[in-house]
Structures are given as structure tokens and as C-alpha cells.
Design a protein around this motif. Structure first.
Motif, PDB file in Angstrom:
ATOM      1  N   GLU A   1     -28.854 -36.352  66.904  1.00  0.00           N
ATOM      2  CA  GLU A   1     -29.412 -35.316  67.764  1.00  0.00           C
ATOM      3  C   GLU A   1     -30.651 -35.791  68.510  1.00  0.00           C
ATOM      4  OE1 GLU A   1     -30.044 -32.204  65.018  1.00  0.00           O
ATOM      5  OE2 GLU A   1     -27.956 -31.518  64.997  1.00  0.00           O
ATOM      6  N   LYS A   2     -31.451 -36.664  67.861  1.00  0.00           N
ATOM      7  CA  LYS A   2     -32.696 -37.137  68.470  1.00  0.00           C
ATOM      8  C   LYS A   2     -32.470 -38.302  69.444  1.00  0.00           C
ATOM      9  CE  LYS A   2     -35.752 -35.796  64.664  1.00  0.00           C
ATOM     10  NZ  LYS A   2     -36.688 -36.287  63.634  1.00  0.00           N
TER      11      LYS A   2
ATOM     12  N   ARG B   1     -22.997 -44.165  68.476  1.00  0.00           N
ATOM     13  CA  ARG B   1     -22.835 -42.730  68.221  1.00  0.00           C
ATOM     14  C   ARG B   1     -21.494 -42.445  67.514  1.00  0.00           C
ATOM     15  NH1 ARG B   1     -26.083 -39.128  71.026  1.00  0.00           N
ATOM     16  NH2 ARG B   1     -24.402 -37.567  70.953  1.00  0.00           N
TER      17      ARG B   1
ATOM     18  N   GLN C   1     -21.175 -40.744  63.956  1.00  0.00           N
ATOM     19  CA  GLN C   1     -20.395 -39.514  63.827  1.00  0.00           C
ATOM     20  C   GLN C   1     -19.261 -39.680  62.831  1.00  0.00           C
ATOM     21  OE1 GLN C   1     -21.164 -36.539  65.635  1.00  0.00           O
ATOM     22  NE2 GLN C   1     -19.796 -35.774  64.012  1.00  0.00           N
TER      23      GLN C   1
ATOM     24  N   LEU D   1     -26.970 -37.180  61.064  1.00  0.00           N
ATOM     25  CA  LEU D   1     -26.725 -36.159  62.077  1.00  0.00           C
ATOM     26  C   LEU D   1     -27.996 -35.856  62.872  1.00  0.00           C
ATOM     27  CD1 LEU D   1     -24.465 -34.345  63.118  1.00  0.00           C
ATOM     28  CD2 LEU D   1     -25.223 -32.586  61.514  1.00  0.00           C
ATOM     29  N   LYS D   2     -29.147 -35.823  62.180  1.00  0.00           N
ATOM     30  CA  LYS D   2     -30.428 -35.620  62.861  1.00  0.00           C
ATOM     31  C   LYS D   2     -30.746 -36.812  63.775  1.00  0.00           C
ATOM     32  CE  LYS D   2     -32.543 -32.623  59.391  1.00  0.00           C
ATOM     33  NZ  LYS D   2     -33.646 -32.497  58.393  1.00  0.00           N
TER      34      LYS D   2
END
Length: 631
Positions: A280-281, A252, A256, A276-277
């Protein structure tokens, strides 16, 4: 299932399945809701949501919360626990004594009695009582003759005898000695129904169960195998979870970092948005939250030259009645001794002698002039003042010491600032036990005598106690029903048996084998006596005459026992009144001599209680001797 108490969530969507015929240990930290789960299963409470289902018509049994009492003989009290057998026998008697006999119904009764093995019930009840410490010659005595702890053994015998389809047990070893605990392990390991047992006894959980339910953070997680297997599996799972969490966190962070670097660049914006998606998933793993370890840290005693204590030719007992003879013992600073032997054999008597609380009747005892002894016993829980805090108790024990040092000492036993200022009445059983241990160690003892120190401690806290005892620089004497504690904290075993104390040459496995072999010999002797008893057995008339004679001869002893018990009840009530008065904050706003007077009165009550207990014990032992002699 979800269940709350006063807004606190104990079970949060918990799910579990208890297979028929399984033997499951329910484990978890104190206060997580283990006993509440048994109440839910029994229908004494209802879940807020979800389902809790028990097989229809299944007989569910649990250890009675109240000890049995009265004039009913022990054996009859246990036999009455099988209510179906009792009802069938009553119906059979009524059917045969009535003016007409329903042959068809009588046949049904006999068939059902045969199916439930009613003919073997007395022998089975007698075996269970014997396993829990009641020899055959005591099983016809009234339940009311025994103290509360022994009567709870009768309650345990009753629920074991009833053999419910689902047996629920909550800390069944708390009222047992090591010998009865070893028997219970073997008995539960072959229990014919389904067992769910709450226990902090690691050895019982390793020998008697084949599944573990772990209650943690409102969830129930099932593990196959005994406790050691559960602990190993859970540790491995937590290691895997920790590595997976660390790997995901690194992933992550890498994603990021890419997003932060290239989000503003037109050529990389689409890639950044895609990552970024992805972020989020991604299923977010949770970090491993380690249980906060409970700490014990005994103060370091000043070294003393050996020996600490020597006893030569010692005789110990109460009044003019010896309990132990021929005591020839020595203790040094580095000794770790566990006392083995059934309750009533004299372990506590020996401990009181070594602690200097009971003088020898004969022989010689010599102790180092500077020796200080710390003594822990479960009955001391009753001496804590419910309305006062741990800090108040420390001030009472060390009136010349400032609060900073008192709090520091409490901190050695994991009392935070908040817990140090919490009234004793609001502390758990384990916290009260830790407070007693903290009070015991204020004098930096060279010798600690611990009489059943683990009764209210969970498994993790027991492990902390083991570590602290092994780090302690003084001598230790242990009286405990926890074989795991003995194995890890003691390096010498003394067997208190037959009125003597002698070193036991072996380990706990050897002692367990000795107990099992004795039990087998007792069963063989009982079987042989039963086979030859018919010809030589006295008539019922002679038996009644002998019983009447025994009652007449022992009447003064029974009267003395009842008088001592009455005195103890009155003293307990007076003690409660004084403690309530001392716990009232308004008392300390008045004259100081009033507080002093109440404290002196409370001390006098303690002395009178000790004297009444000694009278009770002397009369009780004399009664047991008379009954044993009568055979």
C-alpha cells in the motif's frame, strides 16, 4: 499553470522557466496547445490557475498574424517595426524644424539613437529582407505588389528587425523556401535576445535552438540541447521508466502472491499483513504510454518500363514568356528527386510540365502511355469542401467504388471510422493535408509530385511520411523547405536556377555551403558598390525622373496585375458560394440536375481561376523584369 478550453485541459499544473538569452524550441503533437501557450505569454488569454510571469518592461514580439499590405515600400515597412527608432526620428525632425530647439532633449535623442544603432538600421533591414528572398532592387517596391505568402515574409522580416527581448515564432518556415529557411536557421542561431519558437522543422530545431520544451499530456518538460539530443534523452528516459515499471510490477506480484498464500495461516498472518502494508505504501509507477503513430501507406503502382518521362530541348513558361530553357531530363520508376532553388525560379513550373498540366513551349516531352501522376500542392486545401467529410471527398474522386474500399483507402492514411465521417471544417491542418495525400494516391500513381507536403505535419507525422516514401515503389519529385525530408527521402538533387535545371552534385550540407557563400559574395558586392557610389550617384532629381518614367512604363502591367487580382477575388467568392451550396444537405433532397449544374459551375470556376493566375503571373514577372532592367 492550468488552462482549459471548452472543458478540455490543455495545461495541467505545468511549470517551466525560460532563461534570458536562451533559444528554446517548443515541440509536441498537433493539438496539444503550443500556439495557445504563446497566446498566454502575450496576455491574450489568462490561465485558470497558477502564474505566468514575464520580466517587467521586457519587449515581447511575435510574427504578425495578418500580412502587411498597401503602398508602403518593403524596406520602410520593416524599418517601421522598430517603433522606438521611428518615434525618435520623428521627434528629432520636429525638434530641428521647430521655431526653438531644445538642445538638451536633442542631445538625449541623439544619444539614444546611437545606443540603439539607428544609423545601421537601413542596412540591417536590407540584409534581413535579402536573406528572406527579396533582392536589393525589389526592396523599394510596395508591399501590396506581392502575394500573401511573400507579404508574410515581410512580416517575419519586420519582427526579426525589431529585435524584441522575447521573440515568439509560430512555424516561421511555413511561408519560406529552402533557401530562406537556411538563412533563417543561421539568423536565429545568433539571435541576441530570448527566443521561443514552435516548429516541426527538425533541421531548424537542431541548428537554431539550445533548449527544448516538450509539451505532453498537459505538462512542460525542459531538455538541454537541440532536438536530436532531446529525442535521444527522452527515449532513454522512457526505456528507464519502462524497466522500472516492469521491475515494480514483478515485485508487487511477488508480494501479492505471498499475501494471497499466507493471509489465512495464523503463523504467517502477521507477515502477510506487513507485506500488504508495504504494498500500500509503495509509490506506484505508471507504465510508458507510447504516442500513437500516424501512418502513411501508399498503394503499390503497376511497374512500367523505363523511362517514365523524358524531356529533350524543353522550354517551359506562360504565354510567350519562357521561365525555363534547355530542359533535358529523364525520370525512371526508382527515382527520388528533390528540386532545389529559390521560390520564383521555376520549380513549380517544372513540376507542372512533368505532371502534364503545362505544355512545353518548345522541345519534346515523352511520357509512358500508361503513366499516372499524383500531384499534391498546398493551394489544394482551398478545394476541399468544408461541410463535407473525407469519405464524401473519396466518393467524389472514385464514384464507382464502394464505401468499404473507400474507407480502406482512407485507413491507409490513418483516417479511422470517426475521422472519415468528420466534416473537413473540423479537421486539423495536418489531417486536411493527409486527406489531400490520400486523394492524390487514389489512382495508384507511378509518379508522385509533392509540393510542400509537410507544412501542416508535426515531426512524428513527417517521419511517417519519410518512411512511406522510402517504401513506395514509384518515382517521387519533392519541392520542400524541409532539409531533413530531402536528406532522408531523396537520392537525386536538381537545381532550378538561372532559367535552367541541372543535377546538383552534392548533398544538403554542400547546398547549404553554396547558399552561405553566395550570401557572403552578395554582401561583399553590396559593400563595394556602396563605397564607390558617392562620385557616380545620380542626383535626387534624376532619380525621381527615372522613377516617374518607370512608373509610367509599367502602369499597364500594374493595371493588369490589379485586374487579375480583382478577378481572383471574385472567383474565390463565387467558389465559396458554390461550395457552401454543395455542402448544404438539403440540396441533395432536390433534383439531381441541380447538383450536377453546381458541380459543373465549380469546375468552370477552377479553370477561370487557373487562367487568372496565369495572367497575374505573366504580368508580375514582366513587371519584375522591367524593374530589374531599370536597376
Amino acid at each position: 499553470m492550468t488552462y482549459r478550453i471548452a472543458g478540455r485541459v490543455l495545461f495541467d499544473g505545468a511549470s517551466a522557466h525560460l532563461p534570458a538569452g536562451s533559444r528554446t524550441g517548443l515541440v509536441g503533437r498537433n493539438g496539444t496547445g503550443k500556439s495557445t501557450l504563446l497566446r498566454l505569454i502575450l496576455g491574450e488569454a489568462a490561465p485558470d490557475s497558477g502564474d505566468l510571469l514575464t520580466r517587467p518592461r521586457a519587449r515581447v514580439g511575435r510574427l504578425a498574424q495578418e500580412a502587411p499590405d498597401g503602398d508602403v515600400p518593403l524596406i520602410d515597412c520593416v524599418l517601421a517595426a522598430d517603433t522606438e527608432r521611428a518615434a525618435l526620428l520623428t521627434e528629432e525632425q520636429a525638434a530641428t524644424d521647430g521655431p526653438t530647439v531644445d538642445a538638451h532633449r536633442l542631445a538625449e535623442i541623439h544619444e539614444r539613437l546611437l545606443a540603439i544603432e539607428a544609423h545601421t538600421a537601413p542596412a540591417r533591414a536590407a540584409r534581413i529582407l535579402a536573406g528572406l528572398g527579396f533582392p536589393a532592387e525589389h526592396q523599394s517596391r510596395p508591399v501590396g505588389d506581392y502575394s500573401g505568402g511573400w507579404r508574410m515574409r515581410v512580416a517575419l522580416a519586420a519582427v526579426l528587425f525589431a529585435r524584441p527581448d522575447l521573440l515568439l515564432l509560430d512555424e516561421p518556415t511555413n511561408h519560406l523556401d529552402l533557401e530562406a529557411t537556411v538563412w533563417l536557421e543561421t539568423h536565429l542561431a545568433s539571435y541576441p535576445g530570448t527566443l521561443l519558437v514552435i516548429s516541426h522543422d527538425r533541421t531548424l530545431l537542431n541548428r537554431a535552438v539550445n533548449r527544448i520544451w516538450h509539451l505532453d499530456q498537459g505538462k512542460l518538460v525542459a531538455y538541454g540541447g537541440a532536438y536530436d539530443t532531446f529525442e535521444k534523452t527522452r527515449r532513454e528516459q522512457r526505456d528507464v521508466q519502462a524497466r522500472a515499471y516492469e521491475k515494480q510490477q514483478a515485485q508487487r506480484q511477488h508480494i501479492q502472491s505471498f499475501v494471497d498464500r499466507f493471509r489465512a495461516k495464523a503463523t504467517k498472518a502477521r507477515q502477510a499483513q506487513s507485506r500488504l502494508k508495504m504494498l500500500e505504501k509503495m509509490d506506484v509507477l505508471v507504465p510508458v504510454v507510447e504516442d500513437r503513430a500516424i501512418g502513411f501507406d501508399f498503394p503499390e503502382p503497376q511497374p512500367l518500363a523505363p523511362p517514365l518521362v523524358t524531356i529533350a530541348g524543353g522550354v517551359a513558361g506562360y504565354g510567350d514568356r519562357p521561365i525555363l530553357r534547355g530542359l533535358d531530363l529523364r525520370l525512371d520508376m526508382d527515382d527520388r528527386v528533390a528540386l532545389l532553388g529559390a521560390n520564383g525560379n521555376g520549380k513549380s513550373t517544372l513540376a507542372k510540365v512533368i505532371a502534364g498540366r503545362l505544355p512545353l513551349m518548345a522541345g519534346r516531352m515523352q511520357a509512358s502511355p500508361k503513366l499516372t501522376v499524383g500531384y499534391f500542392a498546398q493551394h489544394q486545401l482551398d478545394e476541399l469542401v468544408p461541410g463535407q467529410t473525407p469519405l464524401w471527398h473519396m466518393r467524389r474522386a472514385l464514384p464507382e467504388t464502394n464505401d468499404t474500399r473507400l474507407r480502406a483507402h482512407l485507413g491507409r492514411f490513418d483516417f479511422t471510422v470517426r475521422h472519415a465521417d468528420t466534416p473537413v471544417a473540423n479537421l486539423s491542418g495536418g489531417e486536411k493535408a493527409r486527406l489531400l495525400i490520400a486523394l492524390m494516391s487514389t489512382a495508384e500513381p507511378h509518379l508522385m509530385i509533392l509540393d510542400e507536403p509537410t507544412n501542416h505535419l508535426d515531426i512524428d507525422t513527417r517521419e511517417a511520411l519519410v518512411a512511406a516514401l522510402n517504401a513506395y515503389a514509384g518515382a517521387v519529385i519533392l519541392i520542400t523547405h524541409d532539409p531533413h525530408l530531402v536528406e532522408l527521402a531523396a537520392d537525386r538533387l536538381w537545381l532550378v536556377d538561372g532559367g535552367t535545371v541541372a543535377p546538383f552534385d552534392g548533398d544538403m550540407d554542400d547546398y547549404r555551403k553554396l547558399l552561405l557563400e553566395r550570401a557572403r559574395e552578395d554582401r561583399r558586392e553590396a559593400a563595394g558598390a556602396g563605397a564607390s557610389a558617392t562620385a557616380a550617384s545620380p542626383s535626387r532629381k534624376d532619380e525621381r525622373r527615372a522613377a516617374a518614367d518607370l512608373r509610367a512604363r509599367t502602369a499597364p502591367l500594374r493595371k493588369a496585375i490589379r485586374a487579375a487580382e480583382t478577378d481572383l477575388e471574385k472567383l474565390a467568392a463565387e467558389k465559396a458560394r458554390l461550395e457552401a451550396a454543395l455542402a448544404d444537405p438539403k440540396l441533395y433532397e432536390g433534383p439531381a440536375d441541380r447538383v450536377t449544374r453546381l458541380q459543373i459551375d465549380l469546375g468552370d470556376i477552377g479553370k477561370k481561376t487557373d487562367a487568372a493566375e496565369a495572367r497575374w503571373l505573366e504580368a508580375q514577372e514582366a513587371l519584375e523584369t522591367a524593374e530589374a532592367a531599370a536597376g
